[in-house]
Design an enzyme around this catalytic site. Structure first.
Site, PDB file in Angstrom:
ATOM      1  N   GLU A  80      41.983  45.047  40.765  1.00 52.46           N
ATOM      2  CA  GLU A  80      42.274  45.129  42.207  1.00 52.46           C
ATOM      3  C   GLU A  80      43.738  45.474  42.447  1.00 52.46           C
ATOM      4  O   GLU A  80      44.542  45.488  41.510  1.00 52.46           O
ATOM      5  CB  GLU A  80      41.964  43.784  42.874  1.00 52.46           C
ATOM      6  CG  GLU A  80      42.861  42.669  42.307  1.00 52.46           C
ATOM      7  CD  GLU A  80      42.636  41.295  42.926  1.00 52.46           C
ATOM      8  OE1 GLU A  80      41.519  41.034  43.413  1.00 52.46           O
ATOM      9  OE2 GLU A  80      43.586  40.502  42.915  1.00 52.46           O
ATOM     10  N   HIS A  92      46.843  45.029  45.903  1.00 49.97           N
ATOM     11  CA  HIS A  92      47.155  44.486  47.228  1.00 49.97           C
ATOM     12  C   HIS A  92      48.657  44.531  47.434  1.00 49.97           C
ATOM     13  O   HIS A  92      49.405  44.765  46.479  1.00 49.97           O
ATOM     14  CB  HIS A  92      46.622  43.054  47.374  1.00 49.97           C
ATOM     15  CG  HIS A  92      46.728  42.232  46.133  1.00 49.97           C
ATOM     16  ND1 HIS A  92      47.931  41.839  45.618  1.00 49.97           N
ATOM     17  CD2 HIS A  92      45.788  41.776  45.254  1.00 49.97           C
ATOM     18  CE1 HIS A  92      47.727  41.145  44.501  1.00 49.97           C
ATOM     19  NE2 HIS A  92      46.429  41.109  44.241  1.00 49.97           N
ATOM     20  N   HIS A 151      52.162  39.141  42.413  1.00 48.53           N
ATOM     21  CA  HIS A 151      51.807  37.989  41.597  1.00 48.53           C
ATOM     22  C   HIS A 151      52.961  37.702  40.641  1.00 48.53           C
ATOM     23  O   HIS A 151      53.529  38.624  40.052  1.00 48.53           O
ATOM     24  CB  HIS A 151      50.577  38.276  40.718  1.00 48.53           C
ATOM     25  CG  HIS A 151      49.289  38.374  41.459  1.00 48.53           C
ATOM     26  ND1 HIS A 151      48.911  37.526  42.456  1.00 48.53           N
ATOM     27  CD2 HIS A 151      48.261  39.250  41.308  1.00 48.53           C
ATOM     28  CE1 HIS A 151      47.708  37.861  42.896  1.00 48.53           C
ATOM     29  NE2 HIS A 151      47.287  38.915  42.228  1.00 48.53           N
ATOM     30  N   HIS A 175      45.683  45.823  38.901  1.00 47.45           N
ATOM     31  CA  HIS A 175      45.869  44.822  37.848  1.00 47.45           C
ATOM     32  C   HIS A 175      44.567  44.101  37.527  1.00 47.45           C
ATOM     33  O   HIS A 175      43.667  44.000  38.362  1.00 47.45           O
ATOM     34  CB  HIS A 175      46.946  43.801  38.234  1.00 47.45           C
ATOM     35  CG  HIS A 175      46.667  43.084  39.523  1.00 47.45           C
ATOM     36  ND1 HIS A 175      46.912  43.651  40.747  1.00 47.45           N
ATOM     37  CD2 HIS A 175      46.154  41.854  39.781  1.00 47.45           C
ATOM     38  CE1 HIS A 175      46.566  42.802  41.699  1.00 47.45           C
ATOM     39  NE2 HIS A 175      46.080  41.696  41.137  1.00 47.45           N
ATOM     40  N   CYS A 218      49.675  31.285  38.678  1.00 47.24           N
ATOM     41  CA  CYS A 218      49.894  32.487  39.483  1.00 47.24           C
ATOM     42  C   CYS A 218      50.445  32.075  40.843  1.00 47.24           C
ATOM     43  O   CYS A 218      49.771  31.385  41.609  1.00 47.24           O
ATOM     44  CB  CYS A 218      48.583  33.254  39.651  1.00 47.24           C
ATOM     45  SG  CYS A 218      48.749  34.725  40.678  1.00 47.24           S
TER      46      CYS A 218
HETATM   47 MN    MN Z   1      45.451  40.082  42.488  1.00 49.46          MN
END
Ligand code: MN
Length: 151
Positions: free
Chosen positions: A65, A67, A71, A105, A119
């Protein structure tokens, strides 16, 4: 407030684990064998981040995914690799990975034991966008990532 770590099952007292399904996803829809613990950031703390612990079973993987939010990932259990953009990073105990905005990722367990990582994310964040067929084709054409993505 303390959340005591439990070595026997790798969890924290008072912190429940949940599958991705807790966020409306179903195992097999782009990920496998992933559980999530939210350690900090959803109990009214005056913070703009959340700290989560993800654990990926043997042969498991997180969803491929991208975004806008980033992270900040630190491995604390097992081993695996991360696809981050056009690169693949082998990961083991205490390695750190930064995933920049809008960068494809995925985290993949390569061991026979659970692969777990902390995370940190923004508390207010955009919704992840699953990889497209074009994204996957591009990863397969790139030498470093060919054969690495899981679906
Ligand atoms: Mn993610």
């Amino acid at each position: 407030m303390k959340h005591r770590f439990r070595k026997d099952d790798f969890s924290w007292e008072g912190i429940a684990s949940a599958g991705y399904k807790a966020t409306g996803e179903r195992d097999g829809e782009g990920f496998r064998g992933v559980t999530r613990h939210i350690i900090s950031g959803t109990e009214g703390e005056p913070s703009r981040f959340q700290m989560r612990y993800f654990e990926v079973d043997a042969e498991g993987f997180t969803r491929l995914e991208r975004h806008e939010h980033i992270h900040s990932v630190t491995v604390i259990r097992g081993s695996g690799y991360a696809i981050v953009g056009d690169e693949v990073h082998a990961l083991e105990h205490l390695d750190h990975v930064y995933v920049p905005p809008m960068t494809l990722h995925q985290f993949v367990n390569t061991g026979a034991t659970p692969f777990g990582f902390l995370c940190i994310v923004d508390a207010q964040r955009d919704r992840p966008q699953p990889a497209s067929a074009d994204d996957v084709a591009r990863l397969e054409r790139n030498a470093a990532t060919a054969g690495k993505a899981r679906r």
